[in-house]
Scaffold this motif. Structure first.
Motif, PDB file in Angstrom:
ATOM      1  N   LYS A  78       0.788  -1.234   0.000  1.00 31.39           N
ATOM      2  CA  LYS A  78       0.000   0.000   0.000  1.00 31.39           C
ATOM      3  C   LYS A  78       0.820   1.286   0.000  1.00 31.39           C
ATOM      4  N   THR A  79       2.108   1.231   0.335  1.00 38.02           N
ATOM      5  CA  THR A  79       2.932   2.447   0.307  1.00 38.02           C
ATOM      6  C   THR A  79       3.977   2.396  -0.810  1.00 38.02           C
ATOM      7  N   ASN A  80       3.803   1.470  -1.745  1.00 34.35           N
ATOM      8  CA  ASN A  80       4.817   1.266  -2.792  1.00 34.35           C
ATOM      9  C   ASN A  80       4.432   1.884  -4.131  1.00 34.35           C
ATOM     10  N   HIS A 115       9.311  13.980  -0.732  1.00 35.64           N
ATOM     11  CA  HIS A 115       9.253  12.619  -0.196  1.00 35.64           C
ATOM     12  C   HIS A 115      10.403  11.774  -0.749  1.00 35.64           C
ATOM     13  N   PHE A 150       7.679   3.774   0.275  1.00 33.17           N
ATOM     14  CA  PHE A 150       7.593   5.030   1.021  1.00 33.17           C
ATOM     15  C   PHE A 150       7.106   4.773   2.443  1.00 33.17           C
ATOM     16  N   ALA A 151       7.208   5.797   3.262  1.00 36.95           N
ATOM     17  CA  ALA A 151       6.840   5.656   4.674  1.00 36.95           C
ATOM     18  C   ALA A 151       5.333   5.678   4.891  1.00 36.95           C
ATOM     19  N   SER A 152       4.584   6.217   3.932  1.00 38.01           N
ATOM     20  CA  SER A 152       3.134   6.327   4.106  1.00 38.01           C
ATOM     21  C   SER A 152       2.424   6.343   2.761  1.00 38.01           C
ATOM     22  N   GLU A 153       1.109   6.136   2.808  1.00 37.97           N
ATOM     23  CA  GLU A 153       0.300   6.204   1.593  1.00 37.97           C
ATOM     24  C   GLU A 153       0.233   7.634   1.070  1.00 37.97           C
ATOM     25  N   VAL A 154       0.253   8.600   1.990  1.00 36.65           N
ATOM     26  CA  VAL A 154       0.221  10.011   1.587  1.00 36.65           C
ATOM     27  C   VAL A 154       1.437  10.336   0.727  1.00 36.65           C
ATOM     28  N   ALA A 155       2.609   9.896   1.180  1.00 40.40           N
ATOM     29  CA  ALA A 155       3.842  10.139   0.421  1.00 40.40           C
ATOM     30  C   ALA A 155       3.772   9.459  -0.939  1.00 40.40           C
ATOM     31  N   ARG A 156       3.260   8.246  -0.962  1.00 38.18           N
ATOM     32  CA  ARG A 156       3.119   7.519  -2.234  1.00 38.18           C
ATOM     33  C   ARG A 156       2.191   8.260  -3.187  1.00 38.18           C
ATOM     34  N   ASP A 157       1.002   8.642  -2.687  1.00 36.72           N
ATOM     35  CA  ASP A 157       0.000   9.280  -3.540  1.00 36.72           C
ATOM     36  C   ASP A 157       0.474  10.632  -4.070  1.00 36.72           C
TER      37      ASP A 157
END
Length: 247
Positions: A78-80, A115, A150-157
Motif C-alpha cells: 500500500k505504500t509502494n 518525499h 515510502f513511509a506512508s500512503e500520503v507520500a506515495r499518492d
C-alpha cells in the motif's frame, strides 16, 4: 394339507386369486420393504448432506484464506510505487544499486517532491541476456521494474500525482530530455488488483467511445476511486449535469 388342496391353492395363485391371509402377508412384506427403502434413502440423504456441508465449508474456508492472503498482500504494497523502463546497470551489483538511487533522486527532483523512499529494489530475476560481462554488454538490455517503498500512503499518492502532473507539462526544449519522459510509474498492485484495474480501464474506454459516437462533446470520463465518472460540465439547458452520474 391334502394334495388336492395344495393344487387348488397353486391354481388360485396362478389365476391371481389370493386369500385374505396371503394378501395381508404380502402387504406386510411390502410395508417392511418400503420402510427399509425409506431408511436407506434417509441414510444416504444424510450422508450426502454431510458431504455437501463438508465441501461447502472447504470452499468457504479456501475463499476466506484467499481473501485474507489478498488483503495481507495489499497491505504490504500500500505504500509502494513501481517504476518501469528505467535503464538498469547489471555490470556490478553495487554499481547498479548506486545508479538506481541516483536515478530516483533525479526523478524526484524533476517532479519536485520532498518525499524520499525508505527503500528500493529491482523486482524479479535478472533476464538471462543481461548476465553478460563487460560495461557495454551489461547495459541496454531488458530492464526489471524498480519498486520504491515510502513511509506512508500520503507520500506515495503525492509522489504519483506529481509524476503524472509533471509528465504532462510542456517543455521548452525541442526534445524532452527529462528522465520522467522515458519511464512510467504506477502503484504496486496485486495480480487481482491489476485485473480489476484493467477491467476499469476497459470500461473507461467504452464510455469515452459511446460519448464520442453520440456526439457528446462535453463528456470527460475519468477513473476516480474505483469508479468511472463523467466530470464534464454541461450547459444549463441540458438538464442535470452528467458529471454527477457515476458508472
Amino acid at each position: 394339507m391334502k394334495v388336492g388342496e395344495v393344487e387348488e391353492k397353486i391354481t388360485n395363485i396362478e389365476d391371481g386369486e389370493f386369500t385374505d391371509k396371503m394378501i395381508d402377508a404380502v402387504k406386510s412384506i411390502t410395508r417392511d420393504q418400503n420402510k427399509e427403502i425409506k431408511t436407506i434413502v434417509e441414510k444416504k440423504t444424510m450422508e450426502q448432506r454431510e458431504v455437501n456441508k463438508k465441501m461447502v465449508l472447504e470452499i468457504v474456508g479456501e475463499e476466506k484464506r484467499k481473501m485474507e492472503s489478498e488483503l495481507e498482500e495489499r497491505m504490504k504494497r500500500k505504500t509502494n510505487l513501481i517504476i518501469f523502463g528505467l535503464e538498469e546497470d547489471t555490470t556490478e551489483k553495487d554499481a547498479g544499486i548506486k545508479k538506481d538511487r541516483a536515478a530516483i533522486e533525479t526523478i524526484l527532483g524533476e517532479i519536485k517532491v520532498s518525499h524520499k523512499p525508505i527503500n528500493s529494489r529491482r523486482l524479479g530475476n535478472l533476464p538471462t541476456e543481461n548476465l553478460a560481462t563487460g560495461s557495454e554488454m551489461g547495459r541496454g538490455k531488458r530492464t526489471r521494474p524498480l519498486r520504491l517503498i515510502f513511509a506512508s500512503e500520503v507520500a506515495r499518492d503525492e509522489t504519483l500525482r506529481s509524476f503524472h502532473r509533471t509528465r504532462k507539462e510542456k517543455v521548452t526544449e525541442e526534445e524532452d530530455t527529462r528522465l520522467i519522459s522515458k519511464v512510467s510509474m504506477r502503484m504496486d498492485m496485486t495480480p487481482k488488483e491489476r485485473e480489476e484495474d484493467e477491467a476499469l480501464y476497459q470500461h473507461l474506454i467504452k464510455k469515452r467511445e459511446i460519448s464520442k459516437n453520440e456526439g457528446d462533446e462535453h463528456a470527460i470520463w475519468i477513473r476516480r476511486k474505483g469508479q468511472v465518472i463523467n466530470i464534464g460540465k454541461y450547459p444549463v439547458d441540458k438538464g442535470p449535469r452528467e458529471a454527477k452520474k457515476k458508472e
